[in-house]
Design an enzyme around this catalytic site. Structure first.
Site, PDB file in Angstrom:
ATOM      1  N   HIS A 164      -7.559  -5.823   1.050  1.00  0.00           N
ATOM      2  CA  HIS A 164      -6.348  -5.002   0.984  1.00  0.00           C
ATOM      3  C   HIS A 164      -5.460  -5.380   2.170  1.00  0.00           C
ATOM      4  O   HIS A 164      -5.756  -5.046   3.319  1.00  0.00           O
ATOM      5  CB  HIS A 164      -6.807  -3.542   1.098  1.00  0.00           C
ATOM      6  CG  HIS A 164      -5.717  -2.538   1.074  1.00  0.00           C
ATOM      7  ND1 HIS A 164      -5.022  -2.215  -0.069  1.00  0.00           N
ATOM      8  CD2 HIS A 164      -5.198  -1.757   2.057  1.00  0.00           C
ATOM      9  CE1 HIS A 164      -4.135  -1.275   0.211  1.00  0.00           C
ATOM     10  NE2 HIS A 164      -4.223  -0.980   1.499  1.00  0.00           N
ATOM     11  N   SER A 216       0.821  -1.205   0.000  1.00  0.00           N
ATOM     12  CA  SER A 216       0.000   0.000   0.000  1.00  0.00           C
ATOM     13  C   SER A 216       0.861   1.264   0.000  1.00  0.00           C
ATOM     14  O   SER A 216       1.674   1.417  -0.890  1.00  0.00           O
ATOM     15  CB  SER A 216      -0.954  -0.067   1.189  1.00  0.00           C
ATOM     16  OG  SER A 216      -2.050   0.750   0.926  1.00  0.00           O
TER      17      SER A 216
HETATM   18  C1  GTR Z   1      -5.329   4.451   1.995  1.00  0.00           C
HETATM   19  C2  GTR Z   1      -4.811   5.242   0.836  1.00  0.00           C
HETATM   20  C3  GTR Z   1      -4.166   4.309  -0.120  1.00  0.00           C
HETATM   21  C4  GTR Z   1      -3.219   3.349   0.567  1.00  0.00           C
HETATM   22  C5  GTR Z   1      -3.723   2.897   1.926  1.00  0.00           C
HETATM   23  C6  GTR Z   1      -2.720   2.182   2.840  1.00  0.00           C
HETATM   24  O1  GTR Z   1      -6.101   5.163   2.857  1.00  0.00           O
HETATM   25  O2  GTR Z   1      -5.877   5.907   0.277  1.00  0.00           O
HETATM   26  O3  GTR Z   1      -3.527   5.014  -1.154  1.00  0.00           O
HETATM   27  O4  GTR Z   1      -1.962   3.891   0.658  1.00  0.00           O
HETATM   28  O5  GTR Z   1      -4.231   3.925   2.650  1.00  0.00           O
HETATM   29  O6  GTR Z   1      -1.560   2.574   2.947  1.00  0.00           O
HETATM   30  O7  GTR Z   1      -3.130   1.233   3.476  1.00  0.00           O
END
Ligand code: GTR
Length: 367
Positions: A349, A207
């Protein structure tokens, strides 16, 4: 299959030269693209390897149930605005022989995912699984270099190396670039460690950590393999035609991640002189792996995959196969190609042991 999104042509230089050879790519277009990303997206670093860099190492044998040696390395530096420290934790296979390849994780989830000897084992950072496959498991907390909140660039490396009180230039480096910088400082150490084969170090991030891993791999060619996990917007995913998070969303929510100029592309992604397939192209010809997750719509798996497919244009110059006929794969059907790999995992995610296993399968073949 290649999906057309009106992307900038990565093989056409700003003054109209069509790039047809690996040499011209390396001499002309690669430096030009790197510079465009510095100017318009991640920002210009004001420091490389500080002259004050020092390493302070503590070794503990018999870790992870006896299969590993742990090294804790404090990387210290000093600039006009003060001092800083990045702590590396390393678990090395305890076979006492050859220097080994390594995975360096840019950990964006804090202390709970650093030291399996101190906390419950973490599926996000399965050090034991990594060591068991013959790799050194090396991790740093990205917030050592720069805390993940917007304080006007006073704390972290920005405060240490550019403490000026005047107005910051619109192209000054942001937090993602600072995290990538910390990966390079880790590499400065790894090059000095006789237990590590520094020519076989993979940089990995999830991420926001994945955005930093890609930028680290672009800026620092010492990384032999670059792995992006669910890095999404301004990571692996194309910005043009992207679903989920947009440039405006990310700049509004995380104003400290990228440079000031990047804000001028909110709702204007079609005016950017780059798109993220060109970030991936900066890794070429080194091996590159991109991973997505089915439920990660915010990151947009298809835009991550398409970016990799479009990056093929650069890899082809180095004699790699053309992947433009590849179809978007089913979950749990990894595509492991020469120097380029991709998988789609079922689920959320996250960074999971399944992902790590595929990264290591790819590394076994490619570094
Ligand atoms: C989210 C962000 C993403 C990603 C994520 C993370 O809120 O919008 O781009 O980076 O965080 O790091 O888990």
């Amino acid at each position: 299959m290649l999906d057309q999104r009106n992307l900038p042509d990565m093989l056409l230089t700003l003054d109209g030269e069509r790039i047809e050879t690996a040499d011209r790519w390396l001499q002309r277009r690669r430096p030009e693209i790197l510079d465009l990303f510095r100017e318009h997206v991640y920002g210009r670093e004001t420091v490389g390897r500080p002259s004050t860099l020092e390493f302070d190492t503590k070794v503990t044998p018999n870790m992870l149930g006896g299969i590993a040696v742990r090294k804790q390395v404090d990387i210290r530096y000093e600039g006009a605005g003060g001092t800083g420290k990045i702590r590396l934790l390393m678990f090395l296979p305890d076979n006492g022989q050859e220097p080994c390849p390594a995975f360096l994780l840019l950990n964006n989830r804090g202390a709970a995912h650093m030291d399996p000897e101190q906390q419950a084992p973490s599926p996000f950072w399965p050090a034991e699984q990594i060591v068991a496959r013959g790799y050194a498991a090396v991790v740093l907390d990205v917030e050592d270099a720069d805390p993940d909140f917007h304080d006007g660039f006073r704390n972290g490396v920005h405060g240490i190396f550019d403490p000026s009180t005047g107005e910051r230039p619109a192209n000054a480096w942001g937090t993602i670039a600072a995290w990538a910088w910390s990966a390079s400082r880790a590499m400065d150490y790894l090059e000095t460690d006789p237990d590590i084969d520094a020519a076989r170090v993979a940089v990995v991030g999830h991420s926001r950590g994945g955005k930093a891993a890609l930028w680290a791999g672009a800026v620092d060619e010492r990384f032999a393999l670059v792995v992006s996990n669910n890095s999404g917007c301004t990571g692996a995913a194309l910005s043009r035609g992207k679903k989920g998070e947009t440039i405006r969303n990310i700049n509004d929510q995380f104003p400290h991640w990228f440079n000031g100029t990047y804000k001028t592309y909110n709702d204007r992604e079609e005016h950017l002189p780059v798109d993220q397939h060109m970030l991936l192209s900066l890794i070429a010809p080194r091996p590159l792996y991109v991973a997505s997750a089915t439920n990660d719509e915010w990151a947009d798996p298809r835009s991550e995959f398409q970016s990799l497919v479009h990056a093929t244009a650069a890899y082809r110059l180095f004699g790699c196969k053309d992947l433009t006929e590849m179809n978007f794969p089913h979950p749990e059907e990894p595509l492991l190609r020469e120097r380029m790999g991709y998988h789609l995992r079922s689920g959320e995610h996250d960074l999971k042991p399944y992902d790590w296993d595929r990264f290591m399968d790819f590394a076994d073949q490619n570094i």
